[in-house]
Design a protein around this motif. Structure first.
Motif, PDB file in Angstrom:
ATOM      1  N   PHE A 227       0.968  -1.153  -0.006  1.00  0.00           N
ATOM      2  CA  PHE A 227      -0.029   0.122   0.077  1.00  0.00           C
ATOM      3  C   PHE A 227       0.944   1.254  -0.140  1.00  0.00           C
ATOM      4  O   PHE A 227       0.365   2.308  -0.271  1.00  0.00           O
ATOM      5  N   ASP A 228       2.099   1.202   0.248  1.00  0.00           N
ATOM      6  CA  ASP A 228       2.839   2.283   0.172  1.00  0.00           C
ATOM      7  C   ASP A 228       3.303   2.700  -1.466  1.00  0.00           C
ATOM      8  O   ASP A 228       3.693   3.667  -1.736  1.00  0.00           O
ATOM      9  N   ASP A 229       2.854   1.799  -2.430  1.00  0.00           N
ATOM     10  CA  ASP A 229       3.132   1.961  -3.614  1.00  0.00           C
ATOM     11  C   ASP A 229       1.865   2.539  -4.512  1.00  0.00           C
ATOM     12  O   ASP A 229       2.301   3.157  -5.383  1.00  0.00           O
ATOM     13  N   TYR A 230       0.867   2.341  -4.050  1.00  0.00           N
ATOM     14  CA  TYR A 230      -0.348   2.346  -4.830  1.00  0.00           C
ATOM     15  C   TYR A 230      -1.469   3.011  -3.931  1.00  0.00           C
ATOM     16  O   TYR A 230      -1.472   2.607  -2.696  1.00  0.00           O
ATOM     17  N   VAL A 231      -2.246   3.900  -4.266  1.00  0.00           N
ATOM     18  CA  VAL A 231      -3.442   4.116  -3.580  1.00  0.00           C
ATOM     19  C   VAL A 231      -4.617   3.207  -4.022  1.00  0.00           C
ATOM     20  O   VAL A 231      -4.430   2.528  -5.183  1.00  0.00           O
ATOM     21  N   ILE A 232      -5.459   2.891  -3.377  1.00  0.00           N
ATOM     22  CA  ILE A 232      -6.956   2.025  -3.735  1.00  0.00           C
ATOM     23  C   ILE A 232      -7.995   2.822  -3.649  1.00  0.00           C
ATOM     24  O   ILE A 232      -8.251   3.635  -2.702  1.00  0.00           O
ATOM     25  N   GLY A 233      -8.594   2.645  -4.858  1.00  0.00           N
ATOM     26  CA  GLY A 233      -9.927   3.363  -5.117  1.00  0.00           C
ATOM     27  C   GLY A 233     -11.130   2.276  -4.939  1.00  0.00           C
ATOM     28  O   GLY A 233     -10.911   1.199  -5.335  1.00  0.00           O
ATOM     29  N   TRP A 234     -12.378   2.831  -4.686  1.00  0.00           N
ATOM     30  CA  TRP A 234     -13.532   1.826  -4.860  1.00  0.00           C
ATOM     31  C   TRP A 234     -14.547   2.508  -5.864  1.00  0.00           C
ATOM     32  O   TRP A 234     -14.471   3.895  -5.923  1.00  0.00           O
ATOM     33  N   PHE A 235     -14.775   1.710  -6.902  1.00  0.00           N
ATOM     34  CA  PHE A 235     -15.638   2.190  -7.992  1.00  0.00           C
ATOM     35  C   PHE A 235     -17.073   1.390  -7.748  1.00  0.00           C
ATOM     36  O   PHE A 235     -16.955   0.180  -7.363  1.00  0.00           O
ATOM     37  N   ARG A 236     -18.143   1.746  -8.503  1.00  0.00           N
ATOM     38  CA  ARG A 236     -19.193   1.022  -8.700  1.00  0.00           C
ATOM     39  C   ARG A 236     -19.603   1.246 -10.165  1.00  0.00           C
ATOM     40  O   ARG A 236     -19.599   2.260 -10.589  1.00  0.00           O
ATOM     41  N   GLN A 237     -20.378   0.215 -10.502  1.00  0.00           N
ATOM     42  CA  GLN A 237     -21.232   0.259 -11.846  1.00  0.00           C
ATOM     43  C   GLN A 237     -22.609  -0.598 -11.362  1.00  0.00           C
ATOM     44  O   GLN A 237     -22.677  -1.535 -11.267  1.00  0.00           O
ATOM     45  N   ALA A 238     -23.489   0.233 -11.739  1.00  0.00           N
ATOM     46  CA  ALA A 238     -24.940  -0.136 -11.956  1.00  0.00           C
ATOM     47  C   ALA A 238     -25.427  -0.667 -13.430  1.00  0.00           C
ATOM     48  O   ALA A 238     -24.787   0.042 -14.176  1.00  0.00           O
ATOM     49  N   PRO A 239     -26.054  -1.463 -13.418  1.00  0.00           N
ATOM     50  CA  PRO A 239     -26.787  -1.753 -14.949  1.00  0.00           C
ATOM     51  C   PRO A 239     -27.236  -0.545 -15.698  1.00  0.00           C
ATOM     52  O   PRO A 239     -28.054   0.151 -15.003  1.00  0.00           O
ATOM     53  N   GLY A 240     -26.683  -0.400 -16.829  1.00  0.00           N
ATOM     54  CA  GLY A 240     -27.126   0.660 -17.577  1.00  0.00           C
ATOM     55  C   GLY A 240     -26.408   1.931 -17.228  1.00  0.00           C
ATOM     56  O   GLY A 240     -26.790   2.908 -18.015  1.00  0.00           O
ATOM     57  N   LYS A 241     -25.546   1.889 -16.437  1.00  0.00           N
ATOM     58  CA  LYS A 241     -25.110   3.132 -15.928  1.00  0.00           C
ATOM     59  C   LYS A 241     -23.359   3.214 -16.047  1.00  0.00           C
ATOM     60  O   LYS A 241     -22.837   2.050 -16.128  1.00  0.00           O
ATOM     61  N   GLU A 242     -22.869   4.396 -16.399  1.00  0.00           N
ATOM     62  CA  GLU A 242     -21.284   4.381 -16.243  1.00  0.00           C
ATOM     63  C   GLU A 242     -20.598   4.402 -14.857  1.00  0.00           C
ATOM     64  O   GLU A 242     -21.369   4.199 -14.154  1.00  0.00           O
ATOM     65  N   ARG A 243     -19.447   3.402 -14.987  1.00  0.00           N
ATOM     66  CA  ARG A 243     -18.884   3.453 -13.807  1.00  0.00           C
ATOM     67  C   ARG A 243     -18.464   4.681 -13.043  1.00  0.00           C
ATOM     68  O   ARG A 243     -18.109   5.471 -13.918  1.00  0.00           O
ATOM     69  N   GLU A 244     -18.603   4.761 -11.818  1.00  0.00           N
ATOM     70  CA  GLU A 244     -18.333   5.985 -11.186  1.00  0.00           C
ATOM     71  C   GLU A 244     -17.328   5.632  -9.935  1.00  0.00           C
ATOM     72  O   GLU A 244     -17.370   4.666  -9.315  1.00  0.00           O
ATOM     73  N   GLY A 245     -16.300   6.512  -9.542  1.00  0.00           N
ATOM     74  CA  GLY A 245     -15.632   6.465  -8.323  1.00  0.00           C
ATOM     75  C   GLY A 245     -16.443   6.980  -7.259  1.00  0.00           C
ATOM     76  O   GLY A 245     -17.124   7.952  -7.411  1.00  0.00           O
ATOM     77  N   VAL A 246     -16.014   5.860  -6.107  1.00  0.00           N
ATOM     78  CA  VAL A 246     -16.695   6.137  -4.954  1.00  0.00           C
ATOM     79  C   VAL A 246     -15.845   6.625  -3.853  1.00  0.00           C
ATOM     80  O   VAL A 246     -16.251   7.745  -3.016  1.00  0.00           O
TER      81      VAL A 246
ATOM     82  N   ALA B  79      -6.282  -0.176  -8.140  1.00  0.00           N
ATOM     83  CA  ALA B  79      -4.980   0.576  -7.569  1.00  0.00           C
ATOM     84  C   ALA B  79      -4.445   1.293  -8.359  1.00  0.00           C
ATOM     85  O   ALA B  79      -4.487   1.096  -9.679  1.00  0.00           O
ATOM     86  N   ALA B  80      -4.141   2.428  -8.032  1.00  0.00           N
ATOM     87  CA  ALA B  80      -3.282   3.516  -8.814  1.00  0.00           C
ATOM     88  C   ALA B  80      -2.063   4.222  -8.125  1.00  0.00           C
ATOM     89  O   ALA B  80      -1.894   4.079  -7.005  1.00  0.00           O
ATOM     90  N   ASP B  81      -1.510   5.105  -8.939  1.00  0.00           N
ATOM     91  CA  ASP B  81      -0.667   6.152  -8.431  1.00  0.00           C
ATOM     92  C   ASP B  81      -1.126   7.173  -7.635  1.00  0.00           C
ATOM     93  O   ASP B  81      -0.490   7.898  -6.400  1.00  0.00           O
ATOM     94  N   ASP B  82      -2.244   7.609  -7.892  1.00  0.00           N
ATOM     95  CA  ASP B  82      -2.761   8.901  -7.096  1.00  0.00           C
ATOM     96  C   ASP B  82      -4.324   8.640  -7.204  1.00  0.00           C
ATOM     97  O   ASP B  82      -4.921   8.228  -8.110  1.00  0.00           O
ATOM     98  N   CYS B  83      -5.075   9.337  -5.936  1.00  0.00           N
ATOM     99  CA  CYS B  83      -6.415   9.273  -6.128  1.00  0.00           C
ATOM    100  C   CYS B  83      -7.178  10.164  -7.136  1.00  0.00           C
ATOM    101  O   CYS B  83      -8.173  10.323  -7.289  1.00  0.00           O
ATOM    102  N   ASP B  84      -6.384  11.123  -7.705  1.00  0.00           N
ATOM    103  CA  ASP B  84      -6.796  11.841  -8.923  1.00  0.00           C
ATOM    104  C   ASP B  84      -6.883  11.274 -10.234  1.00  0.00           C
ATOM    105  O   ASP B  84      -7.341  11.881 -11.223  1.00  0.00           O
TER     106      ASP B  84
END
Length: 122
Positions: free
Chosen positions: A29-48, A98-103
């Motif tokens: 976890f020192d290397d990457y940030v962790i994000g949560w995303f969600r996708q509902a049926p018929g909708k675009e994925r969104e960051g939570v 996992a990504a480098d940055d939450c942005d």
């Protein structure tokens, strides 16, 4: 091998709670940030939500602020998403990534879990 495995999804009534887990292996976890995303049926994925473990910074999408809490247990290499006061609109498949940055944009996340279904009944 890098792996992210989500768990904790399920069926809950509106107003209820769930805690999702994202167990990571193959990186720190020192290397990457962790994000949560969600996708509902018929909708675009969104960051939570997103957490940067080295500095403890957290981020939340507006619709979940005050209801969801992200945290990490570095000893277990696991990130949690505590979801309270759930609403039917929260129904979706939830993924951690996992990504480098939450942005980072979605396509800048390197690794993704397979997802866990959250269903909130009215």
């Amino acid at each position: 091998e890098v792996q992210l495995v989500e768990s904790g999804g399920g069926l809950v009534q509106a107003g209820g709670s769930l805690r999702l887990s994202c167990a990571a292996s193959g990186f720190s976890f020192d290397d990457y940030v962790i994000g949560w995303f969600r996708q509902a049926p018929g909708k675009e994925r969104e960051g939570v939500s997103c957490i940067s473990s080295p500095d403890g910074r957290t981020y939340y999408e507006d619709s979940v602020k005050g209801r969801f809490t992200i945290s990490s247990d570095n000893a277990k290499n696991t990130v949690y998403l505590q979801m309270n006061s759930l609403e039917p609109e929260d129904t979706a498949v939830y993924h951690c990534a996992a990504a480098d940055d939450c942005d980072a944009d979605d396509d800048e996340y390197y690794y993704w879990g397979q997802g866990t279904q959250v269903t909130v009944s009215s």
